[in-house]
Design a protein around this motif. Sequence first.
Motif, mmCIF file in Angstrom:
data_model
loop_
_atom_site.group_PDB
_atom_site.id
_atom_site.type_symbol
_atom_site.label_atom_id
_atom_site.label_comp_id
_atom_site.label_asym_id
_atom_site.label_seq_id
_atom_site.Cartn_x
_atom_site.Cartn_y
_atom_site.Cartn_z
ATOM 1 N N GLY A 1 6.309 2.877 9.259
ATOM 2 C CA GLY A 1 5.704 2.972 10.457
ATOM 3 C C GLY A 1 4.374 2.832 10.860
ATOM 4 N N PRO A 2 3.545 3.637 10.153
ATOM 5 C CA PRO A 2 2.053 3.460 10.426
ATOM 6 C C PRO A 2 1.547 2.133 9.729
ATOM 7 N N GLY A 3 2.062 1.783 8.558
ATOM 8 C CA GLY A 3 1.789 0.562 8.132
ATOM 9 C C GLY A 3 2.296 -0.624 8.829
ATOM 10 N N ARG B 1 10.502 5.698 9.063
ATOM 11 C CA ARG B 1 10.378 7.285 9.162
ATOM 12 C C ARG B 1 9.954 7.830 10.520
ATOM 13 N N ILE B 2 9.929 9.236 10.731
ATOM 14 C CA ILE B 2 9.751 9.549 12.108
ATOM 15 C C ILE B 2 8.342 9.383 12.453
ATOM 16 N N GLY B 3 8.110 8.592 13.651
ATOM 17 C CA GLY B 3 6.770 8.623 14.393
ATOM 18 C C GLY B 3 6.992 9.502 15.677
ATOM 19 N N PRO B 4 5.747 9.261 16.339
ATOM 20 C CA PRO B 4 4.531 8.362 16.399
ATOM 21 C C PRO B 4 3.781 8.595 15.552
ATOM 22 N N SER B 5 2.565 8.333 15.224
ATOM 23 C CA SER B 5 1.577 8.510 14.335
ATOM 24 C C SER B 5 2.127 9.038 12.994
ATOM 25 N N THR B 6 1.472 10.108 12.320
ATOM 26 C CA THR B 6 1.894 10.316 11.124
ATOM 27 C C THR B 6 3.308 10.825 11.163
ATOM 28 N N GLY B 7 4.019 11.523 12.263
ATOM 29 C CA GLY B 7 5.115 11.923 12.399
ATOM 30 C C GLY B 7 5.511 12.795 11.656
ATOM 31 N N LEU B 8 6.822 12.623 11.087
ATOM 32 C CA LEU B 8 7.224 13.439 9.971
ATOM 33 C C LEU B 8 7.559 12.538 8.931
ATOM 34 N N PRO B 9 6.448 12.523 8.121
ATOM 35 C CA PRO B 9 6.439 11.515 7.186
ATOM 36 C C PRO B 9 7.634 11.325 5.953
ATOM 37 N N TYR C 1 0.822 -1.071 0.162
ATOM 38 C CA TYR C 1 0.033 0.069 0.050
ATOM 39 C C TYR C 1 0.907 1.263 -0.149
ATOM 40 N N PRO C 2 0.602 2.017 -0.932
ATOM 41 C CA PRO C 2 1.680 3.523 -1.095
ATOM 42 C C PRO C 2 1.842 4.022 0.411
ATOM 43 N N ILE C 3 3.024 4.393 0.586
ATOM 44 C CA ILE C 3 3.420 5.270 1.913
ATOM 45 C C ILE C 3 4.781 5.603 1.589
ATOM 46 N N THR C 4 5.242 6.755 1.823
ATOM 47 C CA THR C 4 6.383 7.374 1.958
ATOM 48 C C THR C 4 7.207 6.904 3.368
ATOM 49 N N PRO C 5 8.284 6.586 3.185
ATOM 50 C CA PRO C 5 9.370 6.244 2.146
ATOM 51 C C PRO C 5 9.497 4.963 1.667
ATOM 52 N N ALA C 6 8.221 4.245 1.545
ATOM 53 C CA ALA C 6 8.657 2.797 1.233
ATOM 54 C C ALA C 6 8.069 2.448 -0.251
ATOM 55 N N SER C 7 7.228 3.412 -0.761
ATOM 56 C CA SER C 7 6.462 3.137 -2.279
ATOM 57 C C SER C 7 7.468 3.095 -3.054
ATOM 58 N N SER C 8 8.636 3.560 -3.370
ATOM 59 C CA SER C 8 9.718 3.278 -4.366
ATOM 60 C C SER C 8 10.073 1.681 -4.275
ATOM 61 N N LEU C 9 10.180 1.186 -3.234
ATOM 62 C CA LEU C 9 10.630 -0.176 -3.032
ATOM 63 C C LEU C 9 9.596 -1.074 -3.844
ATOM 64 N N SER C 10 8.428 -0.865 -3.363
ATOM 65 C CA SER C 10 7.568 -1.922 -4.294
ATOM 66 C C SER C 10 7.459 -1.375 -5.781
#
Lengths: 350, 616
Positions: free
Chosen positions: B291-293, B318-326, B231-240
């Motif tokens: 993190g959120p994922g 990435r920085i958390g908790p929650s949305t943190g600094l995405p 599922y798309p999420i920064t900073p992992a999207s480019s991996l998939s």
Amino acid sequence: MAEIKIPVKSGIVNRLGLGIDAYKGAVSTLCQGCGHDTISRHIMTAFYEYGIEPHRVAKMSGIGCSSKTPAYFMARSCGLNAVHGRMPSVATGAKLANKDLLVLGVSGDGDTAAIGIGQFMHLMRRNVDMIYIIENNGVYGLTKGQFSATSDPGSKQKWGAVNQYDSIDCCAVAIELGCSFVARSFSGDHKQMVPLIKAAIAHKGTVLLDIISPCVTFNNHEGSTKSYHHVQEHDEPLHAIDFIPYYDEVQVDYPAGTTKKVDLADGSHLLLKKLDQDYDPTDKIRAIETLAKSKQEGALLTGILYLNPKKTLHEVEEITNEPLYKLTEKELRPPKEAFAEIQERFGWGA
Amino acid sequence: MKKEIVNDFTIEVATVNGTGSQTSNLVITKAIAHMGIPVGPKNVFPSNIAGLPTWYFIRVNKDGYLGRRREVNVAVLLNPTTFAQDIPRIHPGGAVIYESEYPVTGTAKREDIIYYPVPFGRLASTGISDFKLKKQLTNMLYVGVLAELIGIDAAAITGALRHQLKGKEKAVRVNVDTIEIGRKYARENLKKQDPYALESMNGTKGKVLMEGNTACAMGALFGGCTVAAWYPITPASSLSETTEDLFEKYRKGPDGKKRYAVIQAEDEIAAIGMAIGAGWAGARSMTGTSGPGISLMSEYVGFAYFGEVPVVIFDIQRIGPSTGLPTRTSQGDIFSTATLSHGDTKHVLLIPSTVEECFEFSMLAFDLAERLQTPVFVMSDLDLGMNLWLTDHFKYPTKPFDRGKVLTEEDIKKLGQFERYRDVDEDGITYRTYPGNAHPLAAYFTRGSGHNEAAAYTEDGVAYQRVADRLSKKYETARGFMPESKTDYVSGAKVGIVAYGSTDQIVQESRDILAKSNVKTNYLKLRSIPFQLSPVQEFFDKCDKVYVVEQNRDAQVAQIIKLELGPEAFKKMHSVLHYSGFPIPTESVVEEISGKKKKHPPSQEILAHASMEGGE
């Protein structure tokens, strides 16, 4: 607690030479008289009669009374009892890994329409080649009697509380989202259920079977719209269903005016005999309209509501026919040249 | 002018995001690499599409140290909003190239730096005729000015442009022309007064510039992954996305059809569910997230742990908790992931510290997941995953896949029995069958509820404990499969440093800097959780004082070491912690260990915070 009995004489075998015992499961721990046990019996009967090798089947479920049932049928099939409401995703993954598996998902109304509505809806969109049975009793059984999201407005809880909220019609949702085979039935209707399950086996794509399955302990009282009594009173079959398997060479004569023949993906056929109305299950708009009307009238329409084959997830994605899990290093690891080529891309033009 | 400082400084480019400056920054980076000079960029970007500040730091270092330095030497400042906040970050003696319209007042006015005003707006309106490309080409003007001032040669820029623009000659020419406008202006109007210069050398031969996420995707390809759900999420999207790109190119069958499935799921719960379903059915499967994922996947991860299903999970932290600094980096998920999900759970985490390890550990993760029949996490981070790192070519994998303990129909026929969770080998790892195995004894039921050795449902506490204890035993077995911690002992050193992940590079540089002022240090790079105990125990025994350097607030790995080694080790531990979202700078370790900790103005650590507010 009892073994689910199937009325087949001993010594009789199916086309694979397997007796009904090869399709049995562990002893059920559900309440005596539970609709779910009846559904398990229909499943065993259908798979036995059709002659499906049990090891080809993957039984997937979520959490709840319904989701316990895969342990009670076909012990020679692998099963996975997932987390609550998330069976569609594991089922999808299992099918992607091994397309030869016949994936049979069993869920409940809480597992599907409440906690699992998101995954349910997306499964319907993807048309994964699998069967999805909802054992729908309008109530949370394992946690003792709370309303579920398929409880009809006005329906009474065991202790008198009246449901104030509109219900989710999983069949209507499935049709809207493009599910290719949508049917509703009643657990007590052996004559309708067995051919429906066989047709589900024969179909390619997602089959949704929403089976009203009364809960004898928490939802079988006066005022409940999912009690045995209420369902029997309001059951309105759309058609009488006959299933002719592809390997059955018998030529069936049927009156063309009153019976509709439907071809299924594996070469089997369905004969839908007209009852009160002339219903065409391939018409999406008509299906949605008919469902909406029946809801207004308080009728429980059963039978095949919608059937319209389309590309499965595997076909859309153009995934190869070999089951992916069987592929080895030889097929999976690209050669050295590819390895060098990929890294070349990450240079800087030197 | 002072003595030249050659091939050892940091360039900062501050722009507004969405203007296309990324291409210019990549061209500068690649051109420097083209000149043979080791180069390492850090992209500090906002979680936004257009209009917010973005920074790009390019470190050049002849010795190959490319971790972040706090010091900025040459700045290209083209964001009027952050101009006054960016100027104070420049090191004394440094230089700033900026739009001459900006007012040099207040914090923007300094006596100890060199100012190179350039009328970029005017140059763009008079020099660039192609209206459609104006916005993009404008950014090439600063490439020209910078190239002229620090000495990036024209051939290198052309080469970099060709690579960046995939050989489209017309586009290359237009860009070269624009860059020349900048060069010409600098040549005719600016007098070089700062000491920073580039000279060609031979320090990048045989290397590539790659992001960690790309290396992980390569690991998925060469590690035999066939099902990926995400599922798309920064900073992992480019991996998939890269995984899908590589599969599409290199993983088709002779029939032209896919020998893989990559599915974009409806959320992370579905993504992990699909990956688990595929792992259960025998495919090598993965999901990539942040993190959120990871938080969302928690319940299913517990299921896969307890049901013993192989699956590989990439966490690009990435920085958390929650949305943190995405869009900012962190090592903040280690502790929570090591025990992710409710109940007693212990997971296997691989922690790559270089791009090469991203590749190797990704492949290893698929082996370990199947060997151990459990979720295996690859703990990367935004800095490692999304920034370009200069790295040696990888070694082509020769080790065959380890598919773990799987019984075929024939095996069961010979054995005459099969129980899914029976610890036959007494290593905690049991045998499995793939669904579809035709032997009548092969089928079993996988469940997250209590089960016994035969995979049957049970509420018997004794049977539950047996399973729970065996899983603990399996975790101990896992230690032996983990990549060993890397240690480097220096004779006479009594101070130790422990680090992991993307922190590694700055620790290596810090040690060299410290050594120059006679502070000798030993180093242990932790590469997994759990880890093999003896090398870590030995390290603590040999050192009097151990600094554990981490990019999180709560000293997460220090806490894990404490749990593993006990109070004696803890007494020696000191934490160096960095959690601003910026990659940790070398200075922070050097200053902490040498006892010369300085107080830095906030502008050096946290960029222009006021102007970032209001953006998602």
